[in-house]
Design a protein around this motif. Structure first.
Motif, PDB file in Angstrom:
ATOM      1  N   TYR A 147       0.834  -1.204   0.000  1.00 30.71           N
ATOM      2  CA  TYR A 147       0.000   0.000   0.000  1.00 30.71           C
ATOM      3  C   TYR A 147       0.871   1.259   0.000  1.00 30.71           C
ATOM      4  N   LYS A 148       0.511   2.202  -0.870  1.00 31.06           N
ATOM      5  CA  LYS A 148       1.189   3.478  -0.949  1.00 31.06           C
ATOM      6  C   LYS A 148       0.334   4.540  -0.260  1.00 31.06           C
ATOM      7  N   TYR A 149       1.022   5.530   0.275  1.00 24.84           N
ATOM      8  CA  TYR A 149       0.301   6.564   1.024  1.00 24.84           C
ATOM      9  C   TYR A 149       1.017   7.897   0.832  1.00 24.84           C
ATOM     10  N   ASP A 150       0.246   8.924   0.502  1.00 29.70           N
ATOM     11  CA  ASP A 150       0.789  10.257   0.263  1.00 29.70           C
ATOM     12  C   ASP A 150       0.968  10.958   1.610  1.00 29.70           C
ATOM     13  N   LEU A 151       2.179  10.880   2.157  1.00 32.34           N
ATOM     14  CA  LEU A 151       2.435  11.451   3.477  1.00 32.34           C
ATOM     15  C   LEU A 151       2.318  12.974   3.459  1.00 32.34           C
ATOM     16  N   GLN A 152       2.711  13.588   2.366  1.00 31.32           N
ATOM     17  CA  GLN A 152       2.672  15.049   2.289  1.00 31.32           C
ATOM     18  C   GLN A 152       1.238  15.569   2.340  1.00 31.32           C
ATOM     19  N   SER A 153       0.349  14.928   1.595  1.00 26.42           N
ATOM     20  CA  SER A 153      -1.056  15.373   1.608  1.00 26.42           C
ATOM     21  C   SER A 153      -1.736  15.069   2.934  1.00 26.42           C
ATOM     22  N   ALA A 154      -1.212  14.068   3.646  1.00 25.75           N
ATOM     23  CA  ALA A 154      -1.818  13.686   4.920  1.00 25.75           C
ATOM     24  C   ALA A 154      -1.274  14.486   6.086  1.00 25.75           C
ATOM     25  N   THR A 155      -0.359  15.429   5.823  1.00 22.04           N
ATOM     26  CA  THR A 155       0.250  16.227   6.890  1.00 22.04           C
ATOM     27  C   THR A 155      -0.489  17.536   7.077  1.00 22.04           C
ATOM     28  N   ILE A 156      -0.954  17.761   8.298  1.00 19.60           N
ATOM     29  CA  ILE A 156      -1.641  19.003   8.653  1.00 19.60           C
ATOM     30  C   ILE A 156      -1.024  19.505   9.954  1.00 19.60           C
ATOM     31  N   ASP A 157      -0.489  20.742   9.918  1.00 21.62           N
ATOM     32  CA  ASP A 157       0.134  21.353  11.110  1.00 21.62           C
ATOM     33  C   ASP A 157       1.187  20.429  11.718  1.00 21.62           C
ATOM     34  N   ASP A 158       2.070  19.894  10.879  1.00 16.52           N
ATOM     35  CA  ASP A 158       3.171  19.029  11.309  1.00 16.52           C
ATOM     36  C   ASP A 158       2.702  17.742  11.989  1.00 16.52           C
ATOM     37  N   VAL A 159       1.524  17.288  11.639  1.00 16.71           N
ATOM     38  CA  VAL A 159       1.010  15.998  12.119  1.00 16.71           C
ATOM     39  C   VAL A 159       0.636  15.169  10.902  1.00 16.71           C
ATOM     40  N   ILE A 160       1.231  13.962  10.793  1.00 11.90           N
ATOM     41  CA  ILE A 160       0.901  13.054   9.695  1.00 11.90           C
ATOM     42  C   ILE A 160      -0.242  12.164  10.147  1.00 11.90           C
ATOM     43  N   PHE A 161      -1.413  12.374   9.554  1.00 11.67           N
ATOM     44  CA  PHE A 161      -2.603  11.645   9.965  1.00 11.67           C
ATOM     45  C   PHE A 161      -2.736  10.342   9.166  1.00 11.67           C
ATOM     46  N   PRO A 162      -3.228   9.274   9.794  1.00 14.85           N
ATOM     47  CA  PRO A 162      -3.477   8.030   9.054  1.00 14.85           C
ATOM     48  C   PRO A 162      -4.693   8.174   8.151  1.00 14.85           C
ATOM     49  N   SER A 163      -4.900   7.212   7.311  1.00 13.51           N
ATOM     50  CA  SER A 163      -6.019   7.252   6.372  1.00 13.51           C
ATOM     51  C   SER A 163      -7.331   6.981   7.091  1.00 13.51           C
ATOM     52  N   LEU A 164      -8.447   7.302   6.412  1.00 16.18           N
ATOM     53  CA  LEU A 164      -9.762   6.996   6.979  1.00 16.18           C
ATOM     54  C   LEU A 164      -9.967   5.486   7.092  1.00 16.18           C
ATOM     55  N   ASP A 165      -9.442   4.750   6.126  1.00 11.61           N
ATOM     56  CA  ASP A 165      -9.429   3.291   6.264  1.00 11.61           C
ATOM     57  C   ASP A 165      -8.370   2.950   7.310  1.00 11.61           C
TER      58      ASP A 165
END
Length: 629
Positions: free
Chosen positions: A592-610
């Motif tokens: 599984y690939k995951y876009d870490l940059q798009s998932a980063t908000i205010d220096d927090v890398i959030f996991p996916s909804l799944d």
């Protein structure tokens, strides 16, 4: 002065609030002065009349004390008598402890000869199986420790790994013996047996086991070889049992025997018993009321007995049915008769059982099983090679629970009941499944949802109130995250079935794994060894991403990692940190690939909804540091 409506007797003013001697005495004096002023008026200490008044006050004080005490002993918060506390604790489902056994992880070793072929591989025909209850002794005080589970060197799985290393080589440099090692949990205990002779069948037979520091009962067996199983309550007629995951037991799940060496089954136990402490030195054992002509394991559901009662005349129309035991009878299991019961139990524990590390080194009673038709001398040598050691001290041993401990533990146990109601209940119950049925390392529960039929174009989803999604992951042999095998999922479904709410539907699914790598740059303060500081930083980051500390759905907070690196002695500043998604099954990473940059908000890398979990799969290579000047 008022008069009674039924006769001419005046109604006297009587107070009911006086309970101690002084107030009772003063009330009796006041009562006599009010209603018998001409009959008695000598209230001096030496007066005979005062003797009778004070004796009446004395009797009233004693009766009041016992009334208050008896009422007090019926409340858990106020009771002081240990016998009453035991009864109140059992009524709330808590089992008081009369001793506390220490425990630790024990390393158990055995030698294994090498096959004398060109490959020189370990000859697992000589791998030993040591039964539950094998015992080891400590050199500190001679404290005995027993195993709580099977030690099978033939099995190596993520939950029960067997470490193999070369122990001895021959003159040509080829392996001659291998060393096998397993980690097993042991508790401080001594196994004892006693017998009871039982005559004709007696309903709800009670036997008293008197001994000091009783931990629990391991087994009760009658003279015919029948085993009586301990249950929480006599109406419980099923227990979990384990079967070796081999081809004979299940030709399909057998393929997962490495990850799930045992299959979980539900076993009906017509012969069962309960036990409860009545004092620190007495354990009461109670059996059911069934006889050979009236037992509850031969009842077959049919329209003539469900709801209308059993053929012996008992009415079931007003009964609230337990889904796991809807053919309820009053037998509560078979009662023993005309036999001799052999009770095997454990004693031990106490403060003295907390022994130091590297002291449990004396194998005592070892139960071994090997394959037949082996070389006798080699077999004897292998059995004699068994050794043990405890790298960590044995802790947790203690004396009997105090009155206050029983009180507060009972109240805590009442709130933590076995059935699953909340999300946390599901997670804790999932993670508590015995590891021999499969290793569940991570669990996450959420409400099931489905596409809204009115908004299919926007992919809007609505909760499904009839189902829950249980996302799980396990460990592989290298302690990397992996999906659970079908056997482990089957065992988990069997396990949860006994605790879940009847209306809950559970979908056991695989959570997603997102593999990441971390690269950082630091500046080292003058006067410090650059390489030493860098290695310390890498070690701290590796410790931060230790997979034991991470859960499904947990975000990566970048500031926490920066603070950890800055906290290393010798680090002047952190110049840069980057996070990359590593993928590719050919390299061993998750697919599984995951876009870490798009998932980063205010220096927090959030996991996916799944539901997913972040993992540094290869910490020695995926965590890199660089020193800049």
């Amino acid at each position: 002065m008022a008069y009674s409506t039924t006769n001419n007797t005046p109604q006297k003013d009587i107070k009911y609030l006086n309970k101690d001697f002084n107030t009772l005495r003063d009330q009796l004096i006041e009562y006599t002065q009010t209603y018998y002023p001409q009959t008695f008026n000598d209230f001096s200490e030496g007066s005979p009349g005062m003797m009778f008044l004070e004796m009446a006050a004395y009797v009233g004080d004693v009766l009041s004390y016992y009334t208050d005490t008896q009422l007090q002993e019926t409340f858990l918060l106020l009771s002081q008598e240990k016998k009453n506390l035991f009864n109140l604790a059992y009524s709330l489902g808590y089992r008081p402890k009369v001793t506390k056994a220490s425990s630790t992880l024990l390393e158990v070793f055995q030698l294994l000869p090498a096959k004398t072929d060109n490959n020189y591989t370990p000859d697992y025909d000589y791998a030993l199986t040591m039964g539950e209850g094998s015992s080891f002794s400590s050199t500190q005080g001679g404290i005995s420790f027993v195993t709580e589970q099977l030690i099978d060197f033939n099995i190596s799985s993520s939950s029960d790994p067997t470490d193999t290393s070369v122990y001895q080589i021959d003159g040509d440099g080829n392996p001659q013996y291998y060393l096998l090692k397993k980690n097993i949990k042991v508790i401080s205990a001594v196994r004892k047996t006693t017998t009871f002779s039982v005559g004709i069948a007696e309903k709800f037979l009670k036997l008293n086991l008197n001994d000091n520091n009783i931990i629990n009962i391991e087994k009760i067996e009658d003279s015919n070889g029948n085993i009586y199983t301990e249950v929480d309550y006599l109406a419980q007629d099923t227990v979990f049992s384990d079967q070796i995951n081999n081809k004979a037991n299940d030709s399909i799940l057998y393929n997962d025997k490495q990850s799930s060496p045992y299959l979980m089954k539900i076993k009906k136990v017509p012969r069962r018993f309960t036990s409860r402490f009545t004092s620190n030195t007495n354990l009461e054992i109670q059996f059911g009321a069934g006889t050979l002509s009236n037992n509850d394991e031969t009842i077959i559901p049919n329209p003539t007995n469900i709801g209308l009662g059993i053929n012996d005349g008992r009415n079931e129309l007003d009964r609230a049915y337990d889904p796991s035991n809807f053919l309820f009878t009053g037998t509560y299991g078979k009662a023993p008769s005309n036999t001799t019961l052999t009770v095997t139990y454990l004693i031990g524990g106490g403060i003295s059982s907390n022994v130091a590390s590297n002291t449990i080194t004396k194998p005592e009673t070892i139960f071994t099983v090997t394959k037949p038709n082996l070389n006798t001398n080699t077999r004897s040598f292998i059995i004699a090679s068994i050794a043990s050691n405890n790298p960590q001290a044995a802790t947790g041993g203690g004396d009997a629970e105090s009155i206050e401990e029983i009180r507060f533990n009972s109240m805590a146990n009442f709130a933590a009941q076995k059935r699953i109601v909340t999300k946390d209940d599901y997670i804790l119950r999932t993670l508590s499944m015995p590891s021999k049925f499969g290793n569940v390392a991570k669990a996450f529960i959420t409400q099931d949802d489905q596409l809204n039929p009115l908004n299919t174009e926007d992919n809007l989803r609505i909760p499904n109130p009839l189902a829950l999604n249980l996302y799980t992951l396990g460990y592989d042999i290298n302690k990397n995250l992996s999906t659970l095998s079908n056997t482990t999922k089957t065992n988990l479904a069997t396990y949860l079935e006994q605790y879940r709410m009847l209306t809950d539907a559970i979908n056991i699914k695989d959570a997603f794994v997102v593999n990441i790598s971390v690269n950082f740059k630091i500046r080292v303060s003058p006067g410090f060894n650059n390489q030493e500081v860098l290695l310390n930083c890498i070690q701290e980051v590796q410790n931060f991403f230790n997979i034991d500390k991470w859960q499904i759905g947990q975000p990566i907070i970048k500031s926490e990692i920066i603070n950890i690196i800055i906290g290393v002695i010798g680090v002047q500043s952190v110049q840069d940190i980057t996070y990359n998604n590593e993928s590719g099954e050919s390299l061993g990473y998750s697919k599984y690939k995951y876009d870490l940059q798009s998932a980063t908000i205010d220096d927090v890398i959030f996991p996916s909804l799944d539901p997913c979990i972040f993992e540094v799969k290869y910490p020695n290579t995926d965590i890199k540091g660089q020193i800049i000047t």
